[in-house]
Design a protein around this motif. Sequence first.
Motif, PDB file in Angstrom:
ATOM      1  N   SER A  56       0.839  -1.190   0.000  1.00 53.20           N
ATOM      2  CA  SER A  56       0.000   0.000   0.000  1.00 53.20           C
ATOM      3  C   SER A  56       0.874   1.239   0.000  1.00 53.20           C
ATOM      4  O   SER A  56       2.103   1.153   0.046  1.00 53.20           O
ATOM      5  CB  SER A  56      -0.922   0.014   1.238  1.00 53.20           C
ATOM      6  N   ALA A  57       0.229   2.397  -0.035  1.00 59.03           N
ATOM      7  CA  ALA A  57       0.962   3.661  -0.123  1.00 59.03           C
ATOM      8  C   ALA A  57       1.590   4.076   1.195  1.00 59.03           C
ATOM      9  O   ALA A  57       2.350   5.028   1.233  1.00 59.03           O
ATOM     10  CB  ALA A  57       0.022   4.755  -0.616  1.00 59.03           C
ATOM     11  N   GLY A  58       1.279   3.385   2.283  1.00 56.06           N
ATOM     12  CA  GLY A  58       1.864   3.741   3.559  1.00 56.06           C
ATOM     13  C   GLY A  58       1.004   4.727   4.318  1.00 56.06           C
ATOM     14  O   GLY A  58      -0.197   4.870   4.070  1.00 56.06           O
ATOM     15  N   PHE A  59       1.620   5.434   5.306  1.00 59.01           N
ATOM     16  CA  PHE A  59       0.875   6.410   6.092  1.00 59.01           C
ATOM     17  C   PHE A  59       0.134   7.363   5.149  1.00 59.01           C
ATOM     18  O   PHE A  59       0.688   7.871   4.185  1.00 59.01           O
ATOM     19  CB  PHE A  59       1.812   7.243   6.957  1.00 59.01           C
ATOM     20  N   GLY A  60      -1.113   7.613   5.442  1.00 59.17           N
ATOM     21  CA  GLY A  60      -1.884   8.565   4.660  1.00 59.17           C
ATOM     22  C   GLY A  60      -2.641   7.963   3.511  1.00 59.17           C
ATOM     23  O   GLY A  60      -3.623   8.533   3.053  1.00 59.17           O
ATOM     24  N   GLY A  61      -2.174   6.824   2.999  1.00 66.55           N
ATOM     25  CA  GLY A  61      -2.839   6.219   1.860  1.00 66.55           C
ATOM     26  C   GLY A  61      -2.704   7.078   0.613  1.00 66.55           C
ATOM     27  O   GLY A  61      -1.654   7.685   0.364  1.00 66.55           O
ATOM     28  N   GLU A  62      -3.773   7.161  -0.153  1.00 60.50           N
ATOM     29  CA  GLU A  62      -3.768   7.928  -1.385  1.00 60.50           C
ATOM     30  C   GLU A  62      -4.876   8.972  -1.358  1.00 60.50           C
ATOM     31  O   GLU A  62      -5.770   8.936  -0.525  1.00 60.50           O
ATOM     32  CB  GLU A  62      -3.938   6.998  -2.588  1.00 60.50           C
ATOM     33  N   GLY A  63      -4.815   9.914  -2.268  1.00 60.87           N
ATOM     34  CA  GLY A  63      -5.846  10.935  -2.362  1.00 60.87           C
ATOM     35  C   GLY A  63      -5.329  12.308  -2.015  1.00 60.87           C
ATOM     36  O   GLY A  63      -4.189  12.485  -1.548  1.00 60.87           O
ATOM     37  N   LEU A  64      -6.182  13.297  -2.218  1.00 57.94           N
ATOM     38  CA  LEU A  64      -5.806  14.692  -2.056  1.00 57.94           C
ATOM     39  C   LEU A  64      -5.357  15.022  -0.639  1.00 57.94           C
ATOM     40  O   LEU A  64      -4.442  15.816  -0.436  1.00 57.94           O
ATOM     41  CB  LEU A  64      -6.984  15.586  -2.453  1.00 57.94           C
ATOM     42  N   LEU A  65      -5.990  14.425   0.356  1.00 58.10           N
ATOM     43  CA  LEU A  65      -5.693  14.736   1.752  1.00 58.10           C
ATOM     44  C   LEU A  65      -4.773  13.713   2.410  1.00 58.10           C
ATOM     45  O   LEU A  65      -4.645  13.688   3.632  1.00 58.10           O
ATOM     46  CB  LEU A  65      -6.998  14.849   2.547  1.00 58.10           C
ATOM     47  N   SER A  66      -4.125  12.893   1.620  1.00 56.74           N
ATOM     48  CA  SER A  66      -3.261  11.857   2.194  1.00 56.74           C
ATOM     49  C   SER A  66      -2.108  12.460   2.989  1.00 56.74           C
ATOM     50  O   SER A  66      -1.650  11.866   3.966  1.00 56.74           O
ATOM     51  CB  SER A  66      -2.721  10.955   1.081  1.00 56.74           C
ATOM     52  N   PHE A  67      -1.638  13.657   2.596  1.00 55.54           N
ATOM     53  CA  PHE A  67      -0.518  14.271   3.299  1.00 55.54           C
ATOM     54  C   PHE A  67      -0.874  14.562   4.757  1.00 55.54           C
ATOM     55  O   PHE A  67      -0.014  14.498   5.644  1.00 55.54           O
ATOM     56  CB  PHE A  67      -0.090  15.554   2.591  1.00 55.54           C
ATOM     57  N   MET A  68      -2.152  14.874   5.029  1.00 57.50           N
ATOM     58  CA  MET A  68      -2.557  15.153   6.401  1.00 57.50           C
ATOM     59  C   MET A  68      -2.551  13.889   7.250  1.00 57.50           C
ATOM     60  O   MET A  68      -2.178  13.915   8.427  1.00 57.50           O
ATOM     61  CB  MET A  68      -3.949  15.788   6.424  1.00 57.50           C
ATOM     62  N   ARG A  69      -2.945  12.776   6.657  1.00 53.53           N
ATOM     63  CA  ARG A  69      -2.991  11.532   7.429  1.00 53.53           C
ATOM     64  C   ARG A  69      -1.601  10.957   7.672  1.00 53.53           C
ATOM     65  O   ARG A  69      -1.460   9.975   8.410  1.00 53.53           O
ATOM     66  CB  ARG A  69      -3.875  10.515   6.694  1.00 53.53           C
ATOM     67  N   GLU A  70      -0.572  11.570   7.073  1.00 60.81           N
ATOM     68  CA  GLU A  70       0.815  11.191   7.381  1.00 60.81           C
ATOM     69  C   GLU A  70       1.293  11.817   8.686  1.00 60.81           C
ATOM     70  O   GLU A  70       2.300  11.386   9.239  1.00 60.81           O
ATOM     71  CB  GLU A  70       1.757  11.661   6.269  1.00 60.81           C
ATOM     72  N   TRP A  71       0.601  12.837   9.165  1.00 58.67           N
ATOM     73  CA  TRP A  71       1.057  13.539  10.365  1.00 58.67           C
ATOM     74  C   TRP A  71       1.024  12.589  11.546  1.00 58.67           C
ATOM     75  O   TRP A  71      -0.031  12.105  11.956  1.00 58.67           O
ATOM     76  CB  TRP A  71       0.178  14.756  10.621  1.00 58.67           C
ATOM     77  N   THR A  72       2.173  12.325  12.125  1.00 53.40           N
ATOM     78  CA  THR A  72       2.331  11.275  13.129  1.00 53.40           C
ATOM     79  C   THR A  72       2.719  11.874  14.473  1.00 53.40           C
ATOM     80  O   THR A  72       3.542  12.793  14.534  1.00 53.40           O
ATOM     81  CB  THR A  72       3.400  10.264  12.683  1.00 53.40           C
ATOM     82  N   THR A  73       2.152  11.365  15.530  1.00 47.75           N
ATOM     83  CA  THR A  73       2.474  11.838  16.864  1.00 47.75           C
ATOM     84  C   THR A  73       3.977  11.919  17.112  1.00 47.75           C
ATOM     85  O   THR A  73       4.752  11.092  16.620  1.00 47.75           O
ATOM     86  CB  THR A  73       1.848  10.919  17.927  1.00 47.75           C
ATOM     87  N   GLY A  74       4.367  12.895  17.914  1.00 50.88           N
ATOM     88  CA  GLY A  74       5.770  13.001  18.283  1.00 50.88           C
ATOM     89  C   GLY A  74       6.210  11.927  19.254  1.00 50.88           C
ATOM     90  O   GLY A  74       7.397  11.774  19.511  1.00 50.88           O
ATOM     91  N   HIS A  75       5.248  11.138  19.785  1.00 49.27           N
ATOM     92  CA  HIS A  75       5.584  10.131  20.792  1.00 49.27           C
ATOM     93  C   HIS A  75       4.976   8.767  20.470  1.00 49.27           C
ATOM     94  O   HIS A  75       4.056   8.305  21.172  1.00 49.27           O
ATOM     95  CB  HIS A  75       5.130  10.601  22.169  1.00 49.27           C
ATOM     96  N   PRO A  76       5.457   8.098  19.426  1.00 48.73           N
ATOM     97  CA  PRO A  76       5.046   6.702  19.212  1.00 48.73           C
ATOM     98  C   PRO A  76       5.472   5.846  20.403  1.00 48.73           C
ATOM     99  O   PRO A  76       6.353   6.233  21.185  1.00 48.73           O
ATOM    100  CB  PRO A  76       5.810   6.298  17.947  1.00 48.73           C
ATOM    101  N   LYS A  77       4.865   4.682  20.534  1.00 51.00           N
ATOM    102  CA  LYS A  77       5.213   3.753  21.612  1.00 51.00           C
ATOM    103  C   LYS A  77       5.702   2.439  21.005  1.00 51.00           C
ATOM    104  O   LYS A  77       5.082   1.915  20.072  1.00 51.00           O
ATOM    105  CB  LYS A  77       4.002   3.475  22.507  1.00 51.00           C
TER     106      LYS A  77
END
Length: 678
Positions: free
Chosen positions: A210-231
């Motif tokens: 798959s395309a990874g974080f955010g997937g595909e589409g116009l707003l995919s760049f926003m869904r790439e925004w990842t928390t500063g504190h993964p666990k």
Amino acid sequence: MSFAGQKRKRPHKHPYLSGNFAPIHQTWPLTPCSYAGTIPQELAGGQYVRNGGNPVSNDDLGRDAHWFDGDGMLSGVSFKRTAEPGKVQPEFVNQFILTDLYLTSVASKNLRTPILPSIATLVNPASTLICICFRIIRALFLVILSHLPGSTHAIKRISVANTALYYHNGRALATCESGPPMRISLPTLDTVGWFNGHQAEGEYSTPQPSAGFGGEGLLSFMREWTTGHPKVDPITNEMVLFHSTFLPPYIHYSVLPAGQEEITRTSKILNAPVPGVSGAKMMHDFGVSRNFTVIMDLPLELDPFNLAKNRPVVSYNSSNPSRFGVFPRMDPTKIRWFETSACCIFHTANSWDYFDRENNVIAVNLLACRLTSATLVFSAGNIAAPQPTRGTVEEVTSKRMPFLSSYDQDFAYISCDNEKHRVRCFDGAPSLEYLDTESTQLLHSSSPPLRDDIEEEQCRLYYFRFNLDNSDTNEITHQYALSAIPFEFPSLHPQREMQSARYIYGCSTSSASSFGAALGRAVKIDVVVKTDVKTLLARGAAKPPRSVTGCVDERSMEEILQSNDPDDPIQPFRMPEGWFAQEPRFVPRATQADYDDSNEDDGYLLFYAFDESQLDSEGECSTDAKSELWILDAKTMKDVVARIHLPQRVPYGLHGNWFDEAQIRGQRGFEEIRSVSV
């Protein structure tokens, strides 16, 4: 009087662009350091690295600036093995993280202010709609311009990667909320490329499902925004992340397994929607236990659509509840929401499950650094924080922060338009650092009375328990502070994360009882604290404090510092006069194979330290000012076993991490690294 079109001469520098907060511009390759004391052999082959904002384009020191702004810079100390048995040579290295924004900034010689609007502009209640729109449009224009023919670098992602660092599946990753993680190579701290949940740029390319974080589409760049504190789960090595956006469903959720060939209990989850989040929020951290995840929907909005409502982009409404969403790690559709009094939480310390006799999880516990207001968001931008009032309206007023009182010796006045009461301004807002008592009274005189139910300004290590045993009601059965002292930047034994831990380490101060602006202007951490949470939780169970506002240990820091009890559940290490610390990171003495519950505190706290006697009469650092890396015995909380002398200073920054020798040797290969075009 209008200042539009004029270059104002400002009598004072911004506190986050001066002193040891001021950015540095020199980078160092791995450089041998001298040291005093004995370097523990357990550190051999490993590396401590700390991340933080370090703006490269901010020549106009009068502009808005915020401690959370700035291009990411990594500062690390590697403990190199030598040919001499038992001998370790520390080496200092610091490098900028070569994000798209950084590469564009250094290629644009005439750029005097950062490409992105400062967080201070967005949070400033006095920022006009025209000002904010201008800054946003300017940023969009520069991003579009970077994609035109002739541009040296295209800005594909707007992250500055300046928050924290983690290690997962052979990759060291630098994080920030405004983009995906950025892979870094250890120990040189070279930048490899953006990580999309499958692989990082610069790595050997392999087909992905798959395309990874955010997937595909116009707003995919926003869904790439990842928390500063993964666990990262210390047992399964799964990495748990969330992605916060401005549009419904507002939060997406990902779980990455340890490796494609080591999937134990589940396949990868990418960008699963989390139902029930109330709106766009400033969501910095979350909780993860072995079986459950806790999303924090707090009343601190981060919503650009607020501009259409004539409200600040960042808005805190203390009349709204804090909501905690608890769901099984692999199934966010089963989320259950718990509500309580308004608060702000930027960092969690630990989460763990509570089991019944049949080994069923019947509750989830959360330890967090709980603030009673959003003051730090404003004070970290040198802006007077709004004060909650009786009703839903928030008036801009000044409140002197007790935590900073010993550093807040400047005077000021009230209005840029009044010669009698003149105050230093950033886009028209009164700055936090220059409001005296008379000014405070003047500002409050026209404000509605404060609400009666507002808790005192504080940031404390706080305990929540979310009951899952009753399917009919969602009840927080425990919610109170473990200690009354200020507490932030938590750390613990890495093998105790997501499980019940006895000790939590963190930062505090000896100067005041309140932590209102603990991460705000000129934060000075002069006490590193070890907290025996197991003992304090037992005391709380035996004598439950008042819900929400109660506290198990009500002593002040002064009283704790005077204690000689070797079994005191709060053990402080006070820095020498004039010295200040940064976030401590616990490094265990025992290997993972040798670890057991009896030696949980057997290890070291690593943190950068700075002697402010190196500041000149105006509070500025000399060009030859230097920092140190201190290694503190975490068991005794008294003995500094080694002090590494660095070739330059390390500005007060955010979060660091420890990477052991096996992790450094186990890094994945890559084909290329990023570089600055000459």
